[in-house]
Design a protein around this motif. Structure first.
Motif, mmCIF file in Angstrom:
data_model
loop_
_atom_site.group_PDB
_atom_site.id
_atom_site.type_symbol
_atom_site.label_atom_id
_atom_site.label_comp_id
_atom_site.label_asym_id
_atom_site.label_seq_id
_atom_site.Cartn_x
_atom_site.Cartn_y
_atom_site.Cartn_z
ATOM 1 N N LEU A 295 0.642 -1.179 0.020
ATOM 2 C CA LEU A 295 -0.055 0.046 0.029
ATOM 3 C C LEU A 295 0.859 1.169 0.164
ATOM 4 O O LEU A 295 0.383 2.221 -0.359
ATOM 5 C CB LEU A 295 -1.001 0.234 0.979
ATOM 6 N N TYR A 296 2.105 1.129 0.418
ATOM 7 C CA TYR A 296 3.185 2.380 0.412
ATOM 8 C C TYR A 296 3.290 2.866 -0.994
ATOM 9 O O TYR A 296 3.376 4.102 -1.069
ATOM 10 C CB TYR A 296 4.531 1.841 0.932
ATOM 11 N N GLN A 297 3.118 1.951 -2.002
ATOM 12 C CA GLN A 297 3.627 2.416 -3.299
ATOM 13 C C GLN A 297 2.514 2.137 -4.336
ATOM 14 O O GLN A 297 2.052 0.809 -4.563
ATOM 15 C CB GLN A 297 5.009 1.596 -3.730
ATOM 16 N N PRO A 298 1.632 2.813 -4.822
ATOM 17 C CA PRO A 298 0.625 2.745 -5.855
ATOM 18 C C PRO A 298 0.857 1.739 -6.825
ATOM 19 O O PRO A 298 0.121 1.078 -7.423
ATOM 20 C CB PRO A 298 0.199 4.283 -6.376
ATOM 21 N N ALA A 404 -3.164 8.682 -1.181
ATOM 22 C CA ALA A 404 -3.314 6.950 -0.824
ATOM 23 C C ALA A 404 -2.183 6.507 0.343
ATOM 24 O O ALA A 404 -1.977 5.386 0.282
ATOM 25 C CB ALA A 404 -3.288 6.377 -2.116
ATOM 26 N N ASP A 405 -1.658 7.305 0.797
ATOM 27 C CA ASP A 405 -0.459 6.787 1.826
ATOM 28 C C ASP A 405 -1.275 6.236 3.010
ATOM 29 O O ASP A 405 -2.009 6.663 3.584
ATOM 30 C CB ASP A 405 0.051 8.387 2.226
ATOM 31 N N PRO A 406 -0.523 4.851 3.283
ATOM 32 C CA PRO A 406 -1.382 4.226 4.391
ATOM 33 C C PRO A 406 -0.487 4.683 5.843
ATOM 34 O O PRO A 406 -1.144 4.017 6.861
ATOM 35 C CB PRO A 406 -0.969 2.812 3.970
ATOM 36 N N VAL A 431 0.546 20.709 -0.137
ATOM 37 C CA VAL A 431 0.281 19.951 -1.438
ATOM 38 C C VAL A 431 -0.166 18.367 -1.203
ATOM 39 O O VAL A 431 0.692 17.776 -0.740
ATOM 40 C CB VAL A 431 1.429 20.262 -2.368
ATOM 41 N N VAL A 432 -1.383 18.079 -1.665
ATOM 42 C CA VAL A 432 -1.686 16.708 -1.765
ATOM 43 C C VAL A 432 -1.793 16.262 -2.880
ATOM 44 O O VAL A 432 -2.651 16.775 -3.747
ATOM 45 C CB VAL A 432 -3.173 16.788 -0.889
ATOM 46 N N VAL A 433 -1.138 15.025 -3.403
ATOM 47 C CA VAL A 433 -1.157 14.426 -4.565
ATOM 48 C C VAL A 433 -1.925 13.323 -4.366
ATOM 49 O O VAL A 433 -1.746 12.391 -3.607
ATOM 50 C CB VAL A 433 0.514 13.888 -4.902
ATOM 51 N N ALA A 434 -3.323 13.434 -4.611
ATOM 52 C CA ALA A 434 -4.576 12.539 -4.374
ATOM 53 C C ALA A 434 -4.088 11.256 -4.272
ATOM 54 O O ALA A 434 -4.613 10.223 -3.549
ATOM 55 C CB ALA A 434 -5.789 13.007 -5.002
ATOM 56 N N GLU A 435 -3.521 10.672 -5.711
ATOM 57 C CA GLU A 435 -3.377 9.271 -5.733
ATOM 58 C C GLU A 435 -1.908 8.688 -5.460
ATOM 59 O O GLU A 435 -1.589 7.704 -6.182
ATOM 60 C CB GLU A 435 -3.903 8.858 -7.152
ATOM 61 N N SER A 436 -1.127 9.484 -5.036
ATOM 62 C CA SER A 436 0.204 8.944 -4.570
ATOM 63 C C SER A 436 0.223 8.451 -3.225
ATOM 64 O O SER A 436 -0.716 8.618 -2.359
ATOM 65 C CB SER A 436 1.127 10.070 -4.477
ATOM 66 N N PRO A 474 -3.179 10.444 -11.974
ATOM 67 C CA PRO A 474 -4.458 9.351 -11.621
ATOM 68 C C PRO A 474 -3.697 8.156 -10.648
ATOM 69 O O PRO A 474 -2.310 7.964 -10.933
ATOM 70 C CB PRO A 474 -5.058 8.946 -13.096
ATOM 71 N N ARG A 475 -4.673 7.511 -10.374
ATOM 72 C CA ARG A 475 -4.184 6.103 -9.756
ATOM 73 C C ARG A 475 -3.809 5.170 -10.745
ATOM 74 O O ARG A 475 -4.457 5.121 -11.854
ATOM 75 C CB ARG A 475 -5.278 5.596 -8.786
ATOM 76 N N PRO A 476 -2.653 4.490 -10.518
ATOM 77 C CA PRO A 476 -2.493 3.298 -11.480
ATOM 78 C C PRO A 476 -3.592 2.307 -11.694
ATOM 79 O O PRO A 476 -4.202 2.036 -10.829
ATOM 80 C CB PRO A 476 -1.236 2.703 -10.859
#
Length: 488
Positions: A295-298, A404-406, A431-436, A474-476
């Motif tokens: 979960l750490y890495q999309p 997406a940071d767990p 700054v929030v990178v929503a899907e990172s 985007p999310r992968p």
């Protein structure tokens, strides 16, 4: 390739041309670091183990200097604060050096092995230097190893007589400032990731006039209570993953619950490095720990839906544990386990009973119970009450979070940004990178954002920065295994 070779040649030349002029002549010597092809500069500084006993046991704090490429370098060096707690800053240098190449053009990069890590009085357990493997997820075996590790560390010259108590963040940041003085750096530009953000905030609290700019990525503030926050934060990341992939895997939530309900169970998986069969008794705790890593890495998390479905529907766990090993086998992820527990047991564990984070539905008190068992017998240092405070920022701070940071999601960065911005909102940007996932500095365009922030000539010009290039990523898409016999 040509650009890389050109940079290596220029950097090698810069070692002899741009050595820190203010450092004592004997402080820096040419050295080499695994993973970096050219010669750099290394130094060390003796420091008292116990600051209250300057004539007592000494430890050597080691550091690496990457000289600026340009002759007309800036005096404010960039200090990289590693994560963990327990990562070696020098150890992560090969992984992050390219990301900071623009900053390195006119500024020295400094990597200090925080006390307890790397070469600075390391508090390493036997397993820390071994490749990660699936068996190490077993909790009972892990506890036995930790007990043996603590006993071994307490026999070291800097571990005897309660020496493990002197590896707190507060003391370590005093080491960092002593290195600054030795190098003759008037002010640092701090760059911290994960636990390194806690270190940066503590340095900023103790030495506010010695910091010019600060970048904190994946914020783990001092009041976080790590063993308590892990549970709801990981739960939120897993729930988000399941929701985001329901179109491709509509049964994913049911697969997950089915998998939990099937435990404990004995399974056989192929050891990822050797291919040899490994027999494992998978219980709930082991499964939860196996899921957290990817979960750490999309990019890895994109393969989790397929791995969970294979485990739930077909009893095949190779994919799941393969992802876990792919995450934890990364050299940059290695932690000095003894230093990790010396920090968390001193700074987080005493506040665990009063933590307000509600446990996640699936993860429960998994981490709280583990740290409680370890910290009951681990020597704990004293932590000043002021450590848990967040004074208003004295200089510009760029806060970065992955949606997406767990482990360090935006809720922590938002709280820290509000506290730092009290009375001076113009000094802080979140700054929030929503899907990172965990750590967003690796996003290519954010490297330019960081460079512009640090390189800005005035505080007024440093913020705000346009980071829209990253926030739209985007999310992968979910990985789908190729079916045998399917048409390509």
């Amino acid at each position: 390739m040509l650009r890389t070779l050109g940079r290596v040649a220029a950097l090698a030349a810069a070692v002899s041309l741009a050595a820190p002029a203010a450092a004592a002549p004997s402080a820096l010597k040419p050295c080499r670091v695994d993973g970096i092809p050219n010669e750099l500069l290394c130094g060390s500084l003796p420091r008292p183990l116990d600051p209250a006993r300057p004539d007592g046991v000494k430890i050597d704090v080691h550091y690496l200097v990457v000289p600026a490429l340009a002759r007309n370098k800036q005096p404010d060096a960039v200090l990289i604060l590693a994560g963990g707690p327990g990562q070696s800053a020098i150890g992560v240098a090969p992984r992050v050096l390219q990301r900071l190449s623009r900053l390195n053009n006119r500024r020295e990069l400094v990597f200090i092995d925080q006390r307890g890590t790397g070469k600075s009085a390391p508090l390493e357990c036997l397993d820390d230097s071994r490749p990660a493997n699936t068996e190490q997820l077993d909790t009972a075996a892990q506890m036995r190893r930790l007990d043996a590790c603590r006993a071994t560390l307490e026999k070291l010259p800097y571990g005897r007589d309660g020496g493990l108590r002197f590896f707190t963040t507060t003391i370590a940041m005093q080491d960092m400032d002593a290195v600054r003085e030795q190098l003759g750096v008037p002010q640092w530009n701090l760059v911290g990731g994960s636990y390194g953000t806690r270190a940066a905030l503590e340095y900023l609290r103790q030495f506010p006039t010695r910091v010019r700019r600060t970048v904190i990525d994946g914020v783990a503030p001092p009041d976080m209570v790590l063993p308590a926050s892990f549970s709801p934060d990981t739960q939120a990341a897993l729930d988000k993953l399941i929701t985001a992939n329901t179109a491709t895997y509509p049964q994913l939530r049911d697969d997950w619950q089915k998998l939990l309900a099937s435990l404990p169970r004995a399974v056989t998986v192929a050891q990822p490095l050797t291919g040899e069969p490994v027999h494992i008794n998978v219980d709930r705790e082991l499964l939860l720990r196996a899921v957290r890593g990817p979960l750490y890495q999309p990019a890895l998390a994109a393969a989790l839906p397929a791995a969970l479905h294979a485990a739930a529907a077909e009893g095949r766990f190779d994919g799941l544990f393969g992802l876990t090993n792919a995450f934890s086998s990364n050299k940059g992820m290695k932690l000095a386990t003894g230093m990790h527990f010396s920090v968390v047991c001193a700074e987080d564990y005493p506040r665990l009973a009063d933590a307000t984070d509600a446990p996640g539905a699936d993860f429960g008190r998994l981490d709280a119970e583990l740290y409680t068992r370890v910290c009951k017998t681990w020597p704990r240092g004293d932590v000043p009450a002021a450590f848990y405070t967040l004074p208003p920022a004295p200089s510009p701070v760029l806060v970065l979070s992955g949606g997406a940071d767990p482990v360090t999601p935006p809720r922590h960065g938002e709280r820290v940004a509000r506290a730092l911005a009290q009375g001076h909102a113009e000094r802080v940007q979140h700054v929030v990178v929503a899907e990172s996932g965990h750590g967003v500095m690796a996003v290519a365009c954010l490297r330019d954002v960081m460079f512009r922030f640090v390189d800005a000539k005035t505080d007024a010009a440093a913020l705000p920065q346009d980071a829209s290039c990253a926030t739209r990523i985007p999310r992968p898409t979910a990985f789908q295994p190729v079916q045998r016999g399917a048409t390509p």
